[in-house]
Design an enzyme around this catalytic site. Structure first.
Site, PDB file in Angstrom:
ATOM      1  N   GLY A  54       0.782  -1.236   0.000  1.00 36.94           N
ATOM      2  CA  GLY A  54       0.000   0.000   0.000  1.00 36.94           C
ATOM      3  C   GLY A  54       0.809   1.280   0.000  1.00 36.94           C
ATOM      4  N   GLY A  55       2.132   1.176  -0.012  1.00 31.31           N
ATOM      5  CA  GLY A  55       2.946   2.378   0.091  1.00 31.31           C
ATOM      6  C   GLY A  55       3.245   3.065  -1.217  1.00 31.31           C
ATOM      7  CB  THR A  56       4.959   2.481  -4.025  1.00 32.23           C
ATOM      8  OG1 THR A  56       5.033   1.040  -4.080  1.00 32.23           O
ATOM      9  CG2 THR A  56       5.975   3.005  -3.028  1.00 32.23           C
ATOM     10  NE  ARG A 106       9.971 -12.117   0.828  1.00 31.59           N
ATOM     11  CZ  ARG A 106      11.199 -11.760   0.498  1.00 31.59           C
ATOM     12  NH1 ARG A 106      11.836 -12.388  -0.474  1.00 31.59           N
ATOM     13  NH2 ARG A 106      11.801 -10.767   1.140  1.00 31.59           N
ATOM     14  CE1 TYR A 186       1.841 -12.721 -15.345  1.00 29.54           C
ATOM     15  CE2 TYR A 186       2.192 -10.639 -16.483  1.00 29.54           C
ATOM     16  CZ  TYR A 186       2.363 -11.433 -15.366  1.00 29.54           C
ATOM     17  OH  TYR A 186       3.046 -10.961 -14.280  1.00 29.54           O
ATOM     18  NE  ARG A 238       9.954  -5.155  -9.689  1.00 29.93           N
ATOM     19  CZ  ARG A 238       9.355  -4.268  -8.899  1.00 29.93           C
ATOM     20  NH1 ARG A 238      10.073  -3.364  -8.262  1.00 29.93           N
ATOM     21  NH2 ARG A 238       8.049  -4.284  -8.736  1.00 29.93           N
TER      22      ARG A 238
END
Length: 322
Positions: A54-56, A106, A186, A238
Site C-alpha cells: 500500500g505504500g507505492t 513472505r 497473462y 523492472r
C-alpha cells in the site's frame, strides 16, 4: 496453409505491406480516462481496510481512494519509511486515519503481527486487498531456485498468509468481509519471461474462486482485478528497463493508451463496496482490450489501407472453390 491463405500471404509479401501501428493518439481521444471517484462520499464510512503493497503505485492509489471515501486504512509493506510518508500524505488529503505497518508478507509471523497491529490501532478489517507483488523479466532457463521462490513466496504464499490470518479472525468474530487480489492478464494464457509470476498469480486466481464458494457462508466475497499495462515506477523499472515495452504495449491496445491508476482504483473501490455485493469469484480484466487484440490472429490487419483492401478483395475473388 490452404490456397487462399497462401495467396494472401504472398500478396502481402510481394507488396511489402509492413503492417504499421494504427494512429493510437487519435484512438485514445475516444477513450480518455475519467479519474474522479465514481462512488459517493462516505461510501466506506466506519470501514477498515488492510492493503498490502500500500505504500507505492497501485496500492497507494487504492489506499488514497478508499480513505477519500471514508475508510480508515492500514498500509503494509517492507519499507517503513516509504509507508510513513505515504500514510502522512493520504491522511492529510483525506482526513482519515492511515496506519503504516512494516511487514514482509513472505513471513507468516510477520503477517500475524501486522494484522495484530491493524486490529489494535484500527480494528479488524472488513476490506482486505492483496496487492503486494514481485516480478521481473527473465528467460526462464536463467532463473535460480531462489528467484523462483522469491516471486511465488510474495505473490502466492503472501496472499495466502494474509487471507488465512485475517479470514480465521473474521470467522471467529462472526464478521463478514470482502477480499480483492490483483493478478495479471497473462494468467489467462500464460506468458514467456514472467513464468514465476504467471504461475503464482494463476494460483491466486484459483484460490479466489475457491474461497468465493467456501467462505460465502461466513459473509465473505472474493474477486480479482487483472490489469493490463498501467505505468507505475516500481513495476515499469523492472519490466521495462529500456522503455521499449511501453511503446509496443500501446501499439496493441485497442483503446490506444496505457491505463491510469485512478481507473484501477475506481474499479477496486466498486468491487470492495456494497454496490457489488452480488459479484464474487470473478476475475475482471482491465486492459483497454489488449488481451482480445493479441488473441485474434487477424487483428493486425487493422493497419491495411482501403486501397490495399481493394487489391486483396480483387485477389480473393479470383480464388476458385472453397
Amino acid at each position: 496453409m490452404n490456397t487462399y491463405s497462401f495467396r494472401i500471404a504472398n500478396f502481402i509479401s510481394k507488396r511489402k505491406l509492413h503492417l504499421t501501428i494504427c494512429n493510437t493518439q487519435e484512438t485514445a481521444k475516444c477513450f480518455e480516462p475519467c479519474i474522479k471517484s465514481m462512488l459517493p462520499p462516505g461510501t466506506f464510512k466506519d470501514r477498515i481496510a488492510f492493503i498490502t503493497g500500500g505504500g507505492t503505485g497501485l496500492g497507494k492509489g487504492m489506499s488514497l481512494m478508499l480513505a477519500s471515501l471514508g475508510a480508515q486504512v492500514a498500509i503494509v509493506s517492507r519499507k517503513l519509511d516509504v509507508l510513513e510518508n505515504t500514510a502522512e500524505e493520504i491522511s492529510k488529503a483525506s482526513g482519515q486515519k492511515v496506519v503504516p505497518i512494516a511487514a514482509d508478507v513472505r513471513d507468516p509471523e510477520a503477517v500475524k503481527k501486522a494484522v495484530d497491529d491493524c486490529e489494535s490501532k484500527l480494528g479488524l478489517p472488513s476490506i482486505i486487498i492483496n496487492n503486494a507483488a514481485g516480478n521481473f523479466i527473465s528467460p526462464t532457463e536463467r532463473l535460480s531456485p531462489n528467484a523462483w521462490k522469491t516471486i511465488t513466496d510474495i505473490v502466492l504464499n503472501g496472499t495466502a498468509y494474509v487471507t488465512l490470518e485475517t479470514g480465521k479472525r473474521l470467522i471467529k468474530a462472526n464478521q463478514g468481509a470482502v477480499y480483492l487480489a490483483l493478478t495479471a492478464t497473462y494468467c489467462t494464457q500464460g506468458s514467456a519471461f514472467v513464468v514465476p509470476s504467471a504461475a503464482a498469480k494463476s494460483g491466486v486466481e484459483a484460490m479466489t474462486k475457491s474461497l468465493a464458494s467456501e467462505w460465502a457462508q461466513y459473509g465473505m466475497r472474493f474477486n480479482c482485478i487483472a490489469p493490463g499495462p498501467i505505468e507505475t515506477k516500481g513495476a515499469f523499472s523492472r519490466l521495462d528497463p529500456t522503455g521499449r515495452f511501453k511503446k509496443e504495449a500501446i501499439s496493441h491496445i485497442p483503446a490506444g493508451r496505457l491505463g491510469e491508476i485512478e481507473e484501477l482504483t475506481n474499479l477496486a473501490a466498486y468491487l470492495v463496496s456494497d454496490y457489488s455485493n452480488w459479484i464474487t469469484g470473478e476475475v475482471i480484466r482491465l486492459d483497454g482490450g489488449e488481451l482480445p487484440f493479441l488473441a485474434g490472429e487477424f487483428n493486425s490487419l487493422l493497419s491495411v489501407t482501403r486501397e490495399q483492401w481493394d487489391q486483396m478483395e480483387a485477389l480473393i475473388q479470383t480464388v476458385k472453390g472453397s
